[in-house]
Design an enzyme around this catalytic site. Sequence first.
Site, PDB file in Angstrom:
ATOM      1  N   TRP A 560     -16.456  15.090 -11.027  1.00  0.00           N
ATOM      2  CA  TRP A 560     -15.171  14.660 -10.489  1.00  0.00           C
ATOM      3  C   TRP A 560     -14.979  15.075  -9.029  1.00  0.00           C
ATOM      4  O   TRP A 560     -13.883  15.034  -8.501  1.00  0.00           O
ATOM      5  CB  TRP A 560     -14.040  15.173 -11.370  1.00  0.00           C
ATOM      6  CG  TRP A 560     -14.018  14.474 -12.702  1.00  0.00           C
ATOM      7  CD1 TRP A 560     -14.859  13.492 -13.140  1.00  0.00           C
ATOM      8  CD2 TRP A 560     -13.112  14.714 -13.779  1.00  0.00           C
ATOM      9  NE1 TRP A 560     -14.535  13.112 -14.417  1.00  0.00           N
ATOM     10  CE2 TRP A 560     -13.470  13.846 -14.839  1.00  0.00           C
ATOM     11  CE3 TRP A 560     -12.043  15.589 -13.949  1.00  0.00           C
ATOM     12  CZ2 TRP A 560     -12.780  13.816 -16.054  1.00  0.00           C
ATOM     13  CZ3 TRP A 560     -11.351  15.563 -15.159  1.00  0.00           C
ATOM     14  CH2 TRP A 560     -11.710  14.683 -16.195  1.00  0.00           C
ATOM     15  N   HIS A 693      -1.559   9.671 -23.450  1.00  0.00           N
ATOM     16  CA  HIS A 693      -1.480   8.649 -22.409  1.00  0.00           C
ATOM     17  C   HIS A 693      -0.346   7.672 -22.657  1.00  0.00           C
ATOM     18  O   HIS A 693      -0.008   6.877 -21.784  1.00  0.00           O
ATOM     19  CB  HIS A 693      -2.810   7.899 -22.302  1.00  0.00           C
ATOM     20  CG  HIS A 693      -3.954   8.798 -21.949  1.00  0.00           C
ATOM     21  ND1 HIS A 693      -4.848   9.255 -22.897  1.00  0.00           N
ATOM     22  CD2 HIS A 693      -4.327   9.367 -20.780  1.00  0.00           C
ATOM     23  CE1 HIS A 693      -5.719  10.047 -22.311  1.00  0.00           C
ATOM     24  NE2 HIS A 693      -5.430  10.137 -21.033  1.00  0.00           N
TER      25      HIS A 693
END
Length: 754
Positions: A560, A693
Amino acid sequence: MTRAHTLGFPRIGAKRELKFALESYWRGETTQAELIATGKSLRERHWQAQRTAGVNLLPVGDFAWYDQVLGTSLLVDAVPARHRHGDTDLDTLFRVARGRAPTGPSAAAAEMTKWFNTNYHYLVPEFSRDQRFKLGWSQLFDEVEEAKALGLPVKAVLLGPVSYLWLGKEKESGFSRLELLDRLLIVYQEILAKLAAQGVEWVQIDEPALALDLPDEWRLAYLNAYERLSGPCKLLLTTYFGSVAHQRDIITSLKVDGLHLDLVAAPEQLETLVPHLPAQWVLSAGVINGRNVWRANLAKLAPTLKALKEKLGERLWVASSCSLLHSPVDLTLEHELDPQTRSWFAFALQKCYELGLLSDYLDGGDLDKITAYSQPLVDRESDSRVHKKAVQSRLASLTNSDFDRQSAYPVRAQAQRNDLKLPLLPTTTIGSFPQTSEIRVLRQEWRAGRIDDSAYEAGIQAQIKDAIERQEAIGLDVLVHGEAERNDMVEYFGELLDGFAITRFGWVQSYGSRCVKPPVITTDIDRPTPMTLEWTKFAQSLTDKPVKGMLTGPVTILCWSFPREDVSREQSALQIGLAIRDEVADLEAAGIKIIQIDEPAIREGLPLRKQDHQAYLDWAVRAFRLSASPVVDSTQIHTHMCYSDFNLIIEAVAALDADVITIETSRSQMQLLEAFERFNYPNEIGPGVYDIHSPNVPSQGWIEDLIRKAAKQIPADRLWVNPDCGLKTRGWEETEAALKVMVNATKALRTELA
């Protein structure tokens, strides 16, 4: 003229304009018309910017309100029945992605997973045996008209039919989604005919699945598909993220008009494929890295491209390796970066400029311009800041014992039970709690120098105290400090480790409105000072319950971040592993009994082809074990992974030897646990029992059912209960409501499952 093109451009805007417009609309603060106007403005700005920078064939259709796979689902009307409500529009798309929208009923969101081996995500298409397709949402055609009205040179971008089906999932047993190809191709024929009627000459048809090891029936499907799609428009078969040399026999038989190769991920495929390309085909050479921020060494590229130009003439195009979606927008905004460091970088707009330079050079331009542009990278090779002797010496002195815990898991598990005394089905969270506006303002004020360090520390401590009190009131068994001090789980460590550059506007889209700002690994990495110790010690001082130390693992920090291009990923991962190891040792010495080392990215780092998997997994596991091994048996090591298909990596997951692994499973209805059951995974598991989410609060019955499903596959004495992922992006109201439901469901089942 040598055509210079990109496979796509970042949608979010240089200052995340799309993110803020989406979230404003979702909150009901702006209208759909205002959101649509923002999208139109961004598209025009981005097309014009690419054109000005030197791109002479512009991608149209790369813009997406959430992700391009979901956009394709709406284009071919493959919308799940539970998300339909009247005509297909933006709210339909948001119901699929988020489970709810400003209009229409709420329903469970579609499953989300990683886009190949990137940190981008897509919504998984759902297919049934009786699936029907038709020409649906008109976004692609509307955007073609927008671009043509501006007088711009248009190349339509379309996800190919075989890759689209490959990326989906059957929602019932007894059939293969590949059986739907013939029905889908009818709609693709209509799409291409409509694009041709709009005056589109070239369509970039993306088939990234070709870089994978495909079953024979899927490989052969390409022959059928492109036989039927040949005709209305010229097709540029577009591949990326890896080599497609192993598909040479299929690719060179397809009725297309050109081929795009990712020559950054797999430069060696050039020699394998180019001699076999049909004489009339265009070759799009993807030589500018769409997935990193480093300036291209154009001087090194020039000889190869010049030779190709002499051979292919106008049939050579130059391009980004993949969509620039994976790159930040504009380096010129980075006023705070050290000028020398900035000279090493190129963001999306600068990569367009690089393409323009290459195009000019291939058309007879001056080599001196190319050489001068590349000079900062040449100078960097001798920069004393880049290679650190102390780091290299420490790596060289590692022995096998540095990668192993003191005892095997059964011995450790008993020591941990004796020490921690947790109940059956311990409840916890993954780590982060809501990043409220109060936290963001506090951080902004501190960074701007409007408050001093002591005021900032007091503010963060107040947030930690609040998080601990809320967790105790909810009744969780293992607590976290909430990560109020962290703007991002990777950037936070990038700021504190030596060897990273932190940008201000280096944002890239992760999914929907979710953006991340990866740090850039620029030199060898070390840890000058503890990074999480004081916050974690403070949190533990507020409660008698165990508080987890929260760290990001070396593989995830690497995956990342934007990595170096001058050393191997393995080298960087081990350097980060040493830094995290030192932090783990400090936390244990301070009395922290549970330490979580998150590795949500370990699956996405997997190479696309099976032949390359083991080499990656070997060093990824070693990097994690290096970070996790300096502790005594009674210290419990957790790790967390998300969006993962574990079948390919289950042996490596076991080899991590974490005492507890928490995973994201609720959207897949616990299907991911099948891999752990088949493998007879020996350690403890916390399968996520609700989807963070989606803003929807789950029912107690829903969570109880998922826990029961999990308990059929994992013994209850090795089962933990937790959400799918961190709660940073949620609000406190929905977070507390969902966690209370989770704790109540767990308490209700403890006697039943004992």
